[in-house]
Design a protein around this motif. Structure first.
Motif, PDB file in Angstrom:
ATOM      1  N   SER A  21       0.866  -1.232  -0.070  1.00  0.00           N
ATOM      2  CA  SER A  21       0.089   0.022  -0.081  1.00  0.00           C
ATOM      3  C   SER A  21       0.990   1.043  -0.043  1.00  0.00           C
ATOM      4  O   SER A  21       0.436   2.288  -0.400  1.00  0.00           O
ATOM      5  CB  SER A  21      -1.025  -0.116   1.363  1.00  0.00           C
ATOM      6  N   VAL A  69      -3.776  -1.069  -9.001  1.00  0.00           N
ATOM      7  CA  VAL A  69      -4.265   0.011  -8.597  1.00  0.00           C
ATOM      8  C   VAL A  69      -4.510   1.059  -9.790  1.00  0.00           C
ATOM      9  O   VAL A  69      -3.310   1.380 -10.595  1.00  0.00           O
ATOM     10  CB  VAL A  69      -3.446   0.762  -7.483  1.00  0.00           C
ATOM     11  N   SER A 128      -2.010   4.138 -11.146  1.00  0.00           N
ATOM     12  CA  SER A 128      -0.839   4.043 -10.402  1.00  0.00           C
ATOM     13  C   SER A 128       0.376   4.551 -11.273  1.00  0.00           C
ATOM     14  O   SER A 128       0.387   4.274 -12.545  1.00  0.00           O
ATOM     15  CB  SER A 128      -0.493   2.651  -9.928  1.00  0.00           C
ATOM     16  N   TYR A 169      -0.733   4.249  -1.960  1.00  0.00           N
ATOM     17  CA  TYR A 169      -1.955   3.939  -2.526  1.00  0.00           C
ATOM     18  C   TYR A 169      -2.890   4.263  -1.191  1.00  0.00           C
ATOM     19  O   TYR A 169      -3.920   3.971  -1.358  1.00  0.00           O
ATOM     20  CB  TYR A 169      -2.115   2.356  -2.862  1.00  0.00           C
ATOM     21  N   LYS A 205      -5.863   6.312  -1.143  1.00  0.00           N
ATOM     22  CA  LYS A 205      -6.885   5.921  -1.885  1.00  0.00           C
ATOM     23  C   LYS A 205      -7.510   4.673  -1.218  1.00  0.00           C
ATOM     24  O   LYS A 205      -8.499   4.155  -1.845  1.00  0.00           O
ATOM     25  CB  LYS A 205      -6.358   5.165  -3.230  1.00  0.00           C
TER      26      LYS A 205
END
Length: 144
Positions: free
Chosen positions: A13, A41, A44, A84, A87
């Motif tokens: 992550s 993702v 990305s 990430y 998100k």
């Protein structure tokens, strides 16, 4: 014969300073790591840095569904800097080590994966490999 002997799931992550490394080496060109994405993702930036034979050249690549990266002996790589968390997402890949295990490389493969508690798959590094998969009549079976 080809044996795939180590499978791992890796979730990320956030990564900011991962370590450039190689998973397999010294297998006489018969070992490799297959990395393929399970969950990606959207939007990305590149997620995997792969170093060329020239250490000054590093290529950043993005994981895509239905695309795998095959890294050979001495293939240096690392997780690219990504985040990430905002998100609320995670990227998951599967890594699988495979090799043609024979007299030229079984010692180094055993060395690379020898642990204090030897996992069951280590038995396949004992030669001869063919005898653990096929009996004298030619019938195949799982290792005992």
């Amino acid at each position: 014969s080809l044996s795939c002997f180590h499978v791992s799931f890796m979730g990320v992550s956030e990564a900011d300073n991962s370590f450039m490394h190689t998973d397999l080496y010294g297998t006489d060109g018969k070992g490799f790591n297959i990395i393929f994405p399970m969950i990606t993702v959207d939007g990305s930036s590149p997620e995997l840095d792969i170093q060329s034979d020239n250490a000054d050249v590093v290529v950043a690549v993005k994981y895509q569904h239905d695309r795998a990266f095959v890294l050979r002996d001495w293939a240096y790589h690392k997780t690219s800097a990504v985040t990430y968390e905002e998100k609320g997402q995670i990227r998951i890949v599967v890594g699988m080590y495979c090799a043609e295990i024979d007299e030229s490389n079984h010692d180094i493969l055993r060395y690379l994966y020898s642990l204090e508690l030897v996992p069951p798959f280590m038995d396949q590094f004992n030669l001869p490999i063919q005898d653990i998969h096929w009996d004298k009549t030619g019938k195949h079976h799982l290792p005992k």
